[in-house]
Design a protein around this motif. Sequence first.
Motif, PDB file in Angstrom:
ATOM      1  N   TRP A   7       0.833  -1.191   0.000  1.00  0.00           N
ATOM      2  CA  TRP A   7       0.000   0.000   0.000  1.00  0.00           C
ATOM      3  C   TRP A   7       0.876   1.253   0.000  1.00  0.00           C
ATOM      4  O   TRP A   7       2.075   1.200   0.262  1.00  0.00           O
ATOM      5  CB  TRP A   7      -0.960   0.006   1.188  1.00  0.00           C
ATOM      6  N   GLN A  64      -5.413   4.488   3.805  1.00  0.00           N
ATOM      7  CA  GLN A  64      -4.748   3.256   3.381  1.00  0.00           C
ATOM      8  C   GLN A  64      -5.329   2.771   2.060  1.00  0.00           C
ATOM      9  O   GLN A  64      -6.516   2.480   1.951  1.00  0.00           O
ATOM     10  CB  GLN A  64      -4.875   2.153   4.432  1.00  0.00           C
ATOM     11  N   VAL A 105      -4.535  -0.044  -0.773  1.00  0.00           N
ATOM     12  CA  VAL A 105      -3.780  -1.248  -1.120  1.00  0.00           C
ATOM     13  C   VAL A 105      -3.729  -1.393  -2.638  1.00  0.00           C
ATOM     14  O   VAL A 105      -4.757  -1.271  -3.319  1.00  0.00           O
ATOM     15  CB  VAL A 105      -4.418  -2.490  -0.483  1.00  0.00           C
TER      16      VAL A 105
END
Length: 828
Positions: free
Chosen positions: A69, A76, A78
């Motif tokens: 990530w 966040q 990914v």
Amino acid sequence: METRDALWFILYVFFLIFFQPSMAIDTISLNDSISGDKTIVSSKENFKLGFFTPGKSSSSSSKYYIGIWYNKISVQTVVWVANRDTPISDPSVSFLKFQNGNLVLLNESRFPVWSTNISSKPPFGSLQATIQDDGNFVLKDGSITNSSKPLWQSFDFPTDTWLPGSKLGRNEITKQTQHLTSWKNPEDPGSGHFSLELDPNGTSAYLIMWNRTREYWSSGPWVANMFSLVPEMRLNYIYNFSFVETDTESYFTYSMYNSSVISRFVMDVSGQAKQFTWLESSKNWNLFWGQPRQQCEVYALCGAFGRCIENTSPICSCVEGFEPNSNLEWDLKEYSGGCRRKTKLKCENPVSNGDRDRFLLMPYMKLPDLSESVPVGNGGDCESSCLHNCSCVAYSYQNGQCATWSGDLLDLRQLSQNDPSARPLYLKLAASEFSSRKKNTGVIIGVAVGAAVGLVIVLAVLTFILLRRRRIVGKGKTVEGSLVAFEYRDLLNATKNFSHKLGGGGFGSVFKGSLSDSTIVAVKKLESVSQGEKQFRTEVSTIGTIQHVNLIRLRGFCSEGSKKLLVYDYMPNGSLDSHIFHNQNPNNVLEWKTRYQIALGTARGLAYLHEKCRECIVHCDIKPENILLDDQFCPKVADFGLAKLFGREFSRVLTTMRGTRGYLAPEWISGVAITAKADVFSYGMMLFEFVSGRRNSEQSEDGTIKFFPSVVGKVITEEGDILGLLDPKLQGNADVKEVTKICRVACWCIQDEEVQRPSMSNIVQILEGVLEVNKPPLPRSLLAFSDSQEHLVFFTESSSSSSSNQNSKTNSSTPSSQTKSSTSTTNS
């Protein structure tokens, strides 16, 4: 001695702590491993690799994955997952480590759930895996110095995200393809139903597939440095695209012209391929591009017996008589599980003593695929055929054709009444799903009589209230959602017999009015409107549903015979042209920052019309007279009298030239299809006027005509004095970078070929500072205008009554010069 030994021991420990070689921060070596909350970070700290749990409920999740990530982004995000379909439950006792020459992920039972699966093994002890700053996780032979060929890399095995610099292609020898596959839902990275890949049949087109079996979008083949069905790729001042074909492989890759811009391409859980850029100012991902444009074009988005309705929330719903198979999945917007019947059909439960099954009419539907044609004589026979076939779940009969369906109904879409592909669909349901009729006629009669009496009383009271309200308030009645249908006499009184004129143009005049509750409004009295009553109401109701901070709000309308009026919010600061062309007060100059914000707000409003409405709305008459300003100088795009509704394919042709000369794109003259890019051209012409503070074409005292865009084009291409182009009233008080940006955007907007013009969403991102804009080429038309001053006369006309001086100059021009200008524009 003892003291000396103790000293040596301390020095030895110090050496071990501070000088002993350890695992590099971005690399996993042979004896290293990733476990628990341990991570590795790329050398410039762009990307991080480790265990993660996805979604908002990550704190309580028991599913963990090894992934990559962004490290510097607060949200966040990914970009790659190793064990997407085999999560582990306890990362503290699970390990990503080397085993038997491969990098493997061992779960809590020491069982391998993921591996790099390389067959060729380098010498023992030389393996290392590194996370790079481009987001690629590579496995290399450490014994080979400066080896550029990895043994394995994550870029060869993408999940749902395609990063700049990586490839998406096909091995021409094995015919295997790399493909992006969506997550199941935002909290489950498991393989979803939607994928993007290079056509496995060997063409150069990219396809979006459902279950890798059903194509529902294509990029078209690669022709002349672009995909034929993605013309916006020609705007390559943001992305550097390339398609490579060799004997061994074919692939598409891209990079960013501005390396500081963070971008990612995702096969989204919505079934749409989307390009995002990170907007640091708002701490959010901004959608740059997406296909298919309408989410309901995604095949089987809502699963079996799920119906897709565009621009609703949620976008999927179960058809009548059905309920979600999993409410939990639907809450996560994972609709692929579809719906199940609430009540079994009689033929599925033959021992039931209930009434026979019946059919529910679902009008204006996109019919599902895989139908079976049944030869029948009429609609009744078609219904009977389906009713007596236990496997038949629905039928449709139209124009003498009977189609029936068995099994699950996929890809159900609710269409508009005016959609030519809309068809009626009759869905088989258990009789109990319909309102049962009471057999006690006495009760029915009693209820009916009581209801009728009550209804008469209620109607009488409501009629009295409404009549009294109309006499007192005179505001009309609300129809079509929040729109008010005014009576002509109400607006006649509100405007004091149309005595206070605010302005006007070729399609009508605008008057100031005051409703009985003291609300100030602007009433536009349309002239020469040819629409019938029904068509006028339809178009007005469409406009009335549009809500955006940079679009004028339509309050209501009046349609009584030939009298057609529109009622808008009143804008106290009038139209933009009055501030940049006619303002002679040196103490009340529209400052550059305000002009820049007006340019940005106008772009946002047009981007909404082009890309966020259910159907693309092309304004067709963008000019300063149609940009209104509220009390805070927030711009409102106004006057949709010229707008036409287009399908998202932008393929319809407007047969009549509309708009204002001086802002018209060349395609108006050449007769080709008019798209949203015509508005982009007009917007660009208007940007030049933001900078100069005067009309683009002006006649000097010696009779020569100066065409400002050609002057800007020359300054931009030769990198001259950009502030020398500025409105003299500003006295040079402007940000040179913003002026340069505005001028460059304007030149891109007026490119001769519409595919070379940016979209309004691109322009918004450029003005917001998300994207950079390169130096544009000089349009051929500007070169032609520079060569012949006669040709400039075409651009001095305006349909606005506020431009009387401009019109007088045009009328004094010779017919021959006007003819030449039209020819020149057509040729351009």
